[in-house]
Design an enzyme around this catalytic site. Structure first.
Site, PDB file in Angstrom:
ATOM      1  N   CYS A   1      15.194  26.855 -16.411  1.00 49.05           N
ATOM      2  CA  CYS A   1      16.089  25.697 -16.389  1.00 49.05           C
ATOM      3  C   CYS A   1      15.947  25.018 -17.755  1.00 49.05           C
ATOM      4  CB  CYS A   1      15.811  24.759 -15.207  1.00 49.05           C
ATOM      5  SG  CYS A   1      14.232  23.896 -15.228  1.00 49.05           S
TER       6      CYS A   1
ATOM      7  N   HIS B   1     -11.289  35.108 -10.132  1.00 47.79           N
ATOM      8  CA  HIS B   1      -9.929  34.554 -10.154  1.00 47.79           C
ATOM      9  C   HIS B   1      -9.255  34.724  -8.793  1.00 47.79           C
ATOM     10  CE1 HIS B   1     -10.632  33.963 -14.323  1.00 47.79           C
ATOM     11  NE2 HIS B   1     -10.798  35.266 -14.534  1.00 47.79           N
TER      12      HIS B   1
ATOM     13  N   ASP C   1      19.520  27.799 -13.697  1.00 46.51           N
ATOM     14  CA  ASP C   1      20.655  26.885 -13.555  1.00 46.51           C
ATOM     15  C   ASP C   1      21.546  27.064 -14.787  1.00 46.51           C
ATOM     16  OD1 ASP C   1      19.317  25.566 -15.610  1.00 46.51           O
ATOM     17  OD2 ASP C   1      19.132  23.646 -14.556  1.00 46.51           O
TER      18      ASP C   1
ATOM     19  N   HIS D   1      -5.406  35.441 -14.945  1.00 48.80           N
ATOM     20  CA  HIS D   1      -6.239  34.542 -14.150  1.00 48.80           C
ATOM     21  C   HIS D   1      -5.540  34.011 -12.901  1.00 48.80           C
ATOM     22  CE1 HIS D   1      -9.237  33.382 -17.607  1.00 48.80           C
ATOM     23  NE2 HIS D   1      -9.095  34.684 -17.452  1.00 48.80           N
TER      24      HIS D   1
ATOM     25  N   THR E   1      14.067  22.492 -18.924  1.00 51.41           N
ATOM     26  CA  THR E   1      12.671  22.335 -19.333  1.00 51.41           C
ATOM     27  C   THR E   1      11.745  23.371 -18.692  1.00 51.41           C
ATOM     28  OG1 THR E   1      12.320  20.870 -17.466  1.00 51.41           O
ATOM     29  CG2 THR E   1      12.905  19.817 -19.579  1.00 51.41           C
TER      30      THR E   1
HETATM   31  C1  RB5 Z   1      19.699  20.134 -15.972  1.00 47.80           C
HETATM   32  O1  RB5 Z   1      20.390  19.183 -16.703  1.00 47.80           O
HETATM   33  C2  RB5 Z   1      18.195  19.887 -16.076  1.00 47.80           C
HETATM   34  O2  RB5 Z   1      17.847  18.738 -15.379  1.00 47.80           O
HETATM   35  C3  RB5 Z   1      17.425  21.076 -15.555  1.00 47.80           C
HETATM   36  O3  RB5 Z   1      17.833  22.219 -16.239  1.00 47.80           O
HETATM   37  C4  RB5 Z   1      15.918  21.041 -15.688  1.00 47.80           C
HETATM   38  O4  RB5 Z   1      15.523  20.728 -16.983  1.00 47.80           O
HETATM   39  C5  RB5 Z   1      15.187  20.302 -14.655  1.00 47.80           C
HETATM   40  O5  RB5 Z   1      13.944  20.274 -14.596  1.00 47.80           O
END
Ligand code: RB5
Length: 151
Positions: free
Chosen positions: A66, A134, A8, A99, A68
């Site tokens: 993304c 595994h 994203d 694994h 996180t």
């Molecule tokens: C985008 O702002 C954020 O929500 C996305 O990149 C991600 O961290 C979602 O899990």
């Protein structure tokens, strides 16, 4: 090897960096998702495009990013047969291959520094699936998606 990358907007800069790194190492890369850091793009759509490249055997490996790494990994793991591993260090990335035979690596661009992210990518791509017990665990997971397969 052809590698599918997706992100994203939050992962756009890290995706570009990883794409360059992979090209410099001789890999071919397909990119999906955001076209800039400023224009919002769904991490779900970006992740599903990479998952589809795996499902259709267009590529052997995917990397999704993304903010996180959480949302995009959850999205990928909704798709049949996909094992997407969110990793924050090299050990996890190595184990994700050895694994879990994860076809997709997920990274959090707001979690990792760039040099650590590159090291994680390298550890992931170097890792080889060990099979054996595994494979049995992976078969158990596959059985949850499709009870007609052996567990
Ligand atoms: C985008 O702002 C954020 O929500 C996305 O990149 C991600 O961290 C979602 O899990």
């Amino acid at each position: 090897m052809l590698i599918s990358l997706g992100s994203d907007h939050a992962g756009f800069a890290m995706r570009s960096l990883i794409a360059n790194h992979l090209r410099n190492k001789g890999f071919e890369v397909i990119e999906h998702g955001a076209v800039s850091e400023t224009e919002p793009y769904s991490y779900v759509k970006a992740g599903l495009a990479v998952a589809s490249d795996i499902q259709t055997h267009r590529v052997e490996r995917g990397i999704v990013i993304c903010g996180t790494g959480i949302g995009i990994s959850i999205a990928c793991n909704k798709k049949q047969g996909i094992r997407c591993a969110l990793c924050v260090n090299e050990f996890m990335a190595k184990m994700a291959r050895q694994h879990n035979d994860a076809q997709i690596l997920a990274l959090g661009a707001r979690v990792l520094g760039t040099s650590l992210a590159i090291s994680i990518v390298d550890a992931y791509l170097d890792g080889l699936f060990e099979g054996g017990r595994h494979q049995e665990r992976i078969d158990e997971i596959a059985h949850q998606e499709n009870p007609s397969t052996k567990s």
